[in-house]
Design an enzyme around this catalytic site. Structure first.
Site, PDB file in Angstrom:
ATOM      1  NE  ARG A 191      -2.088  -8.838   4.805  1.00  0.00           N
ATOM      2  CZ  ARG A 191      -1.551  -7.581   4.492  1.00  0.00           C
ATOM      3  NH1 ARG A 191      -2.091  -6.770   3.690  1.00  0.00           N
ATOM      4  NH2 ARG A 191      -0.492  -7.080   5.053  1.00  0.00           N
TER       5      ARG A 191
ATOM      6  CD  GLN B 254      -3.150  -0.908   2.269  1.00  0.00           C
ATOM      7  OE1 GLN B 254      -3.127  -1.693   3.163  1.00  0.00           O
ATOM      8  NE2 GLN B 254      -3.944   0.141   2.395  1.00  0.00           N
TER       9      GLN B 254
ATOM     10  CG  HIS C 200       2.392  -4.115   9.346  1.00  0.00           C
ATOM     11  ND1 HIS C 200       2.373  -5.638   9.176  1.00  0.00           N
ATOM     12  CD2 HIS C 200       2.003  -3.584   8.135  1.00  0.00           C
ATOM     13  CE1 HIS C 200       1.906  -5.651   7.991  1.00  0.00           C
ATOM     14  NE2 HIS C 200       1.659  -4.516   7.276  1.00  0.00           N
TER      15      HIS C 200
ATOM     16  CB  SER D 126       2.951  -4.814   3.877  1.00  0.00           C
ATOM     17  OG  SER D 126       1.711  -4.847   4.465  1.00  0.00           O
ATOM     18  CG  LEU D 127      -1.356  -6.055  -0.943  1.00  0.00           C
ATOM     19  CD1 LEU D 127      -0.677  -5.967  -2.045  1.00  0.00           C
ATOM     20  CD2 LEU D 127      -2.089  -7.312  -0.535  1.00  0.00           C
TER      21      LEU D 127
ATOM     22  CD  GLN E 278       2.314  -9.383   5.762  1.00  0.00           C
ATOM     23  OE1 GLN E 278       1.053  -9.269   5.556  1.00  0.00           O
ATOM     24  NE2 GLN E 278       3.063  -9.608   4.754  1.00  0.00           N
TER      25      GLN E 278
END
Length: 288
Positions: A113, A10, A194, A88-89, A242
């Site tokens: 998610r 993102q 996170h 991340s993603l 994660q």
């Protein structure tokens, strides 16, 4: 030479991304429309309802464009990478490229998610620029407000993203300024991703993942949670962890830079990860 493909997360989304890919890969475009229940082409190219910046939509859109970008590079003759990593993603794209699941399954995971993460509200994130990670940790540990805030993304030697309640983020700003921070930048996000505040969606997502089977990676994928390759029997657990833990991107890059003759290729819209890598390399050269 070690070819390494990186997939962004993102922040890399932009209206118009993937314009040259949706017709070329009509099979995946159709799969995406079926899984998501809306037109992925319309979301990415036109964004008529202003949804592309919302987590629930950003994550599937980036997953699709990252995946198609990697497929296009392979079709153009790019060799099989030696290593894969995603921010991340983007880690889901790395696992897709490593054969842990197929495109439709990966998109199904990312859709859920994004939905779960998008429901969390009441917190925020800020970028701390100009302090090394240990100094960021020390500043946070020095005040009551700071102890309510987590380091969410360790991106480079001098860029760390922190996450927590908005009032705590505001309260710690003077402490960072006193420590000599170059910039303290609140981010336009809807939740403290996170961080400890994502543990509920992390647990929910872990339960969701139990219904899916994962193959062992056929290519080494370096995990966000520890900056080391996935253990082949830990894909499900690592993916769940994660969400509520720091992205160890600096450690990931340092691990990959130690590989024989590393060559990095970013697979997705923009050049965010390429720029971070350049900053890390510059600091290493300066220190050496």
């Amino acid at each position: 030479m070690s070819l390494i493909c990186l997939f962004p997360g993102q922040g890399s989304q932009a209206k118009g991304m993937g314009a040259e890919l949706f017709d070329r890969y009509g099979d995946w475009t159709a799969d995406a429309d079926r899984v998501l229940g809306y037109s992925i082409r319309e979301l990415c190219l036109d964004d008529p309802r202003g949804e592309l910046g919302l987590t629930e939509f950003t994550q599937p859109a980036l997953f699709v464009v990252n995946a198609m970008t990697y497929r296009a590079k392979r079709d153009a003759g790019m060799a099989t990478p030696a290593f894969l990593a995603g921010h991340s993603l983007g880690e889901y794209n790395a696992l897709l490229a490593a054969g842990c699941f197929d495109f439709a399954t990966g998109l199904t995971l990312v859709k859920e998610r994004g939905r779960m993460m998008g429901r969390v509200t009441g917190g925020g994130m800020a970028a701390v620029v100009g302090l090394e990670p240990d100094r960021v940790r020390a500043v946070l540990a020095s005040t009551d407000a700071g102890r309510l805030v987590d380091a969410a993304n360790f991106n480079t030697f001098d860029q760390t993203v922190i996450a927590g309640p908005k009032d705590a983020l505001e309260s710690v700003k003077p402490s960072f300024e006193a420590a000599g921070v170059r910039a303290y930048i609140p981010l336009n996000v809807s939740a403290p991703f996170h961080s400890r505040y994502m543990r509920e969606p992390q647990n929910q997502f872990g339960a969701f993942l139990k219904d899916f089977a994962f193959s062992a990676p056929s290519i080494e994928v370096v995990a966000n949670v520890n900056g080391r390759p996935y253990q082949h029997d830990m894909v499900r657990q690592t993916l769940a962890e994660q969400i509520g833990n720091s992205v160890q991107w600096l450690e990931t890059m340092l691990y990959l830079m130690r590989q024989p003759e590393p060559e990095f290729i970013e697979c997705g819209p923009g050049t965010v990860l390429t720029k971070m890598l350049a900053q890390i390399r510059k600091r290493i050269r300066t220190a050496g």
